[in-house]
Design an enzyme around this catalytic site. Structure first.
Site, PDB file in Angstrom:
ATOM      1  N   LYS A  17       1.073  -1.277  -0.247  1.00  0.00           N
ATOM      2  CA  LYS A  17      -0.431   0.644   0.106  1.00  0.00           C
ATOM      3  C   LYS A  17       1.102   1.168  -0.140  1.00  0.00           C
ATOM      4  CE  LYS A  17      -2.058  -0.495   4.160  1.00  0.00           C
ATOM      5  NZ  LYS A  17      -1.603  -2.253   3.969  1.00  0.00           N
ATOM      6  N   ARG A  92      -9.029   1.167   8.411  1.00  0.00           N
ATOM      7  CA  ARG A  92      -8.932  -0.201   9.560  1.00  0.00           C
ATOM      8  C   ARG A  92     -10.194  -1.231   9.343  1.00  0.00           C
ATOM      9  NH1 ARG A  92      -3.120   0.182   8.489  1.00  0.00           N
ATOM     10  NH2 ARG A  92      -1.909  -1.100   9.708  1.00  0.00           N
ATOM     11  N   ARG A 131      11.482  -5.372   4.729  1.00  0.00           N
ATOM     12  CA  ARG A 131      11.675  -4.342   4.664  1.00  0.00           C
ATOM     13  C   ARG A 131      12.078  -3.224   5.090  1.00  0.00           C
ATOM     14  NH1 ARG A 131       5.436  -1.926   5.196  1.00  0.00           N
ATOM     15  NH2 ARG A 131       5.526  -3.188   7.567  1.00  0.00           N
ATOM     16  N   ARG A 164      11.911  -1.551  11.074  1.00  0.00           N
ATOM     17  CA  ARG A 164      10.233  -1.012  11.875  1.00  0.00           C
ATOM     18  C   ARG A 164       9.872  -2.201  13.063  1.00  0.00           C
ATOM     19  NH1 ARG A 164       5.391   0.236   7.872  1.00  0.00           N
ATOM     20  NH2 ARG A 164       4.042  -0.950  10.124  1.00  0.00           N
ATOM     21  N   ARG A 175      -0.250  -8.679  13.882  1.00  0.00           N
ATOM     22  CA  ARG A 175      -1.115  -7.751  12.871  1.00  0.00           C
ATOM     23  C   ARG A 175      -2.030  -8.530  12.011  1.00  0.00           C
ATOM     24  NH1 ARG A 175       4.545  -5.167  11.084  1.00  0.00           N
ATOM     25  NH2 ARG A 175       3.472  -4.162   9.346  1.00  0.00           N
TER      26      ARG A 175
HETATM   27  P1  ADP Z   1       2.392  -1.838   2.932  1.00  0.00           P
HETATM   28  O1  ADP Z   1       2.281  -0.005   3.219  1.00  0.00           O
HETATM   29  O2  ADP Z   1       0.410  -2.780   2.442  1.00  0.00           O
HETATM   30  O3  ADP Z   1       2.587  -2.759   4.632  1.00  0.00           O
HETATM   31  P2  ADP Z   1       4.802  -1.600   1.772  1.00  0.00           P
HETATM   32  O4  ADP Z   1       4.564  -0.309   0.439  1.00  0.00           O
HETATM   33  O5  ADP Z   1       5.661  -0.526   3.101  1.00  0.00           O
HETATM   34  O6  ADP Z   1       3.336  -2.486   2.330  1.00  0.00           O
HETATM   35  O7  ADP Z   1       5.746  -2.914   1.297  1.00  0.00           O
HETATM   36  C1  ADP Z   1       6.113  -3.989   2.245  1.00  0.00           C
HETATM   37  C2  ADP Z   1       7.294  -4.758   1.317  1.00  0.00           C
HETATM   38  O8  ADP Z   1       7.727  -5.003   0.757  1.00  0.00           O
HETATM   39  C3  ADP Z   1       8.463  -2.803   1.673  1.00  0.00           C
HETATM   40  O9  ADP Z   1      10.103  -3.935   1.664  1.00  0.00           O
HETATM   41  C4  ADP Z   1       8.149  -3.022  -0.093  1.00  0.00           C
HETATM   42  O10 ADP Z   1      10.017  -2.379  -0.132  1.00  0.00           O
HETATM   43  C5  ADP Z   1       8.294  -4.044  -0.783  1.00  0.00           C
HETATM   44  N1  ADP Z   1       6.903  -4.662  -2.245  1.00  0.00           N
HETATM   45  C6  ADP Z   1       6.728  -4.147  -2.066  1.00  0.00           C
HETATM   46  N2  ADP Z   1       5.953  -3.774  -3.451  1.00  0.00           N
HETATM   47  C7  ADP Z   1       6.166  -4.720  -3.270  1.00  0.00           C
HETATM   48  C8  ADP Z   1       6.205  -5.962  -4.994  1.00  0.00           C
HETATM   49  N3  ADP Z   1       5.610  -5.668  -5.905  1.00  0.00           N
HETATM   50  N4  ADP Z   1       7.021  -7.100  -4.888  1.00  0.00           N
HETATM   51  C9  ADP Z   1       7.982  -7.178  -4.137  1.00  0.00           C
HETATM   52  N5  ADP Z   1       8.361  -6.846  -2.867  1.00  0.00           N
HETATM   53  C10 ADP Z   1       7.777  -4.939  -2.547  1.00  0.00           C
HETATM   54  P1  ADP Z   2       1.504  -1.709   7.734  1.00  0.00           P
HETATM   55  O1  ADP Z   2       1.118  -1.701   6.521  1.00  0.00           O
HETATM   56  O2  ADP Z   2       2.363  -2.489   7.355  1.00  0.00           O
HETATM   57  O3  ADP Z   2       0.277  -2.774   8.333  1.00  0.00           O
HETATM   58  P2  ADP Z   2       0.699   0.936   8.908  1.00  0.00           P
HETATM   59  O4  ADP Z   2       2.728   1.328   8.654  1.00  0.00           O
HETATM   60  O5  ADP Z   2      -0.129   0.851   8.032  1.00  0.00           O
HETATM   61  O6  ADP Z   2       1.947  -0.650   9.277  1.00  0.00           O
HETATM   62  O7  ADP Z   2       0.806   1.108  10.191  1.00  0.00           O
HETATM   63  C1  ADP Z   2       1.731   0.439  11.489  1.00  0.00           C
HETATM   64  C2  ADP Z   2       0.708   0.811  12.856  1.00  0.00           C
HETATM   65  O8  ADP Z   2       0.034   1.756  12.828  1.00  0.00           O
HETATM   66  C3  ADP Z   2      -0.691  -0.654  12.572  1.00  0.00           C
HETATM   67  O9  ADP Z   2      -0.392  -1.974  13.789  1.00  0.00           O
HETATM   68  C4  ADP Z   2      -1.257   0.619  14.003  1.00  0.00           C
HETATM   69  O10 ADP Z   2      -0.983  -0.384  15.058  1.00  0.00           O
HETATM   70  C5  ADP Z   2      -1.192   1.954  13.247  1.00  0.00           C
HETATM   71  N1  ADP Z   2      -2.125   2.138  13.122  1.00  0.00           N
HETATM   72  C6  ADP Z   2      -1.834   2.792  11.512  1.00  0.00           C
HETATM   73  N2  ADP Z   2      -2.993   2.623  10.749  1.00  0.00           N
HETATM   74  C7  ADP Z   2      -4.624   2.626  11.578  1.00  0.00           C
HETATM   75  C8  ADP Z   2      -5.484   2.703  11.372  1.00  0.00           C
HETATM   76  N3  ADP Z   2      -6.367   3.392  10.884  1.00  0.00           N
HETATM   77  N4  ADP Z   2      -6.253   2.274  12.863  1.00  0.00           N
HETATM   78  C9  ADP Z   2      -5.760   2.082  13.724  1.00  0.00           C
HETATM   79  N5  ADP Z   2      -4.128   1.931  13.941  1.00  0.00           N
HETATM   80  C10 ADP Z   2      -3.565   2.542  12.721  1.00  0.00           C
END
Ligand code: ADP
Ligand code: ADP
Ligand code: ZN
Length: 223
Positions: A17, A92, A131, A164, A175
């Protein structure tokens, strides 16, 4: 004129995302609104919000709805959102989706597309465990799939990369469990509104952004 875009990116942690939201902000010149990024910044600055959010984040739990809904409302009220926006990590759960609808109504704005990034669990675990994030600008990397040019240093700003705290195995599992529990009603909700588009999230980052753009352009209305 094409209508203003109000995008939501849905998908499990690690589905891409954040990565895709950044590319969409460049393509469409609209701001990315990431509750995760806003919360991490607050934790870093040790603000009241950060202190409140930290324990939930480190346990892989959701931060309380009133806190994140407040953050989103404040952000959506800023002037740059008049061009449109891409939401990443919000909503979420179904309560947040309802709150969002109320906020957008007040602002005379709306969601135009919800993109659901589909990625299998095995791939998610690989992505999350590798990541890395820039401490300065928040840019995301992956040690194997999307490595920085200079090990440990951000391509964009030269900042230091870090892992992270919640990308450790136990917290990742927590998560993913929260996601599994909260996501189905959200999908149903946006499906019911005719706004949900499933996009296959496995493939190269570039392939996926092209799929998303094709989906957006295929459903975008004229103003
Ligand atoms: P989210 O915001 O949904 O948690 P991220 O955009 O942070 O996901 O992506 C999670 C990890 O996967 C990051 O380390 C990113 O560089 C990697 N990543 C993102 N898109 C791809 C892809 N299409 N193929 C492989 N790795 C990816
Ligand atoms: P990822 O895409 O890898 O799950 P995020 O960066 O979106 O990670 O979120 C990291 C953490 O921040 C979540 O596990 C939660 O604790 C908090 N968080 C982020 N967005 C929300 C939301 N919309 N509602 C509640 N908690 C959130
Ligand atoms: Zn950086």
């Amino acid at each position: 004129m094409k209508e203003r875009l109000g995008l939501i990116l849905l998908g499990p942690p690690g589905s891409g995302k954040g990565t895709q939201a950044k590319l969409l902000t460049e393509k469409y010149n609209i701001p990315q609104i990431s509750t995760g990024d806003i919360l991490r910044e607050a934790v870093k600055q040790r603000t009241e919000l950060g202190l409140k959010a930290k324990k939930f984040m480190n346990q892989g739990e959701l931060v309380p709805d009133d806190v994140v809904v407040g953050i989103i409302e404040e952000r959506l009220r800023k002037e740059d959102c008049e061009r449109g926006f891409v939401l990443d990590g919000f909503p979420r759960n179904i309560e947040q989706a309802h709150a969002l609808e109320g906020i957008l109504k007040k602002l005379n704005s709306q969601i135009t597309q919800t993109i659901n990034l589909a990625v299998g669990e095995e791939e998610l675990l690989k992505r999350l465990s590798g990541r890395r994030i820039c401490r300065e600008c928040g840019e995301g990397y992956h040690i194997i799939f999307n490595p920085p040019t200079n090990g440990g240093i951000c391509n964009k700003c030269g900042g230091e990369l870090y892992q992270r705290e919640d990308d450790q195995e136990d917290t990742i599992k927590a998560r993913l469990a929260v996601y599994a529990e909260q996501n189905a009603p959200l999908i149903k909700y946006y499906q019911g509104k005719g706004l949900l588009h499933r996009v296959e999230g496995k493939g190269s980052i570039q392939q996926i952004v092209e799929r998303i753009i094709t989906t957006i352009e295929g459903t975008r209305r004229d103003d």
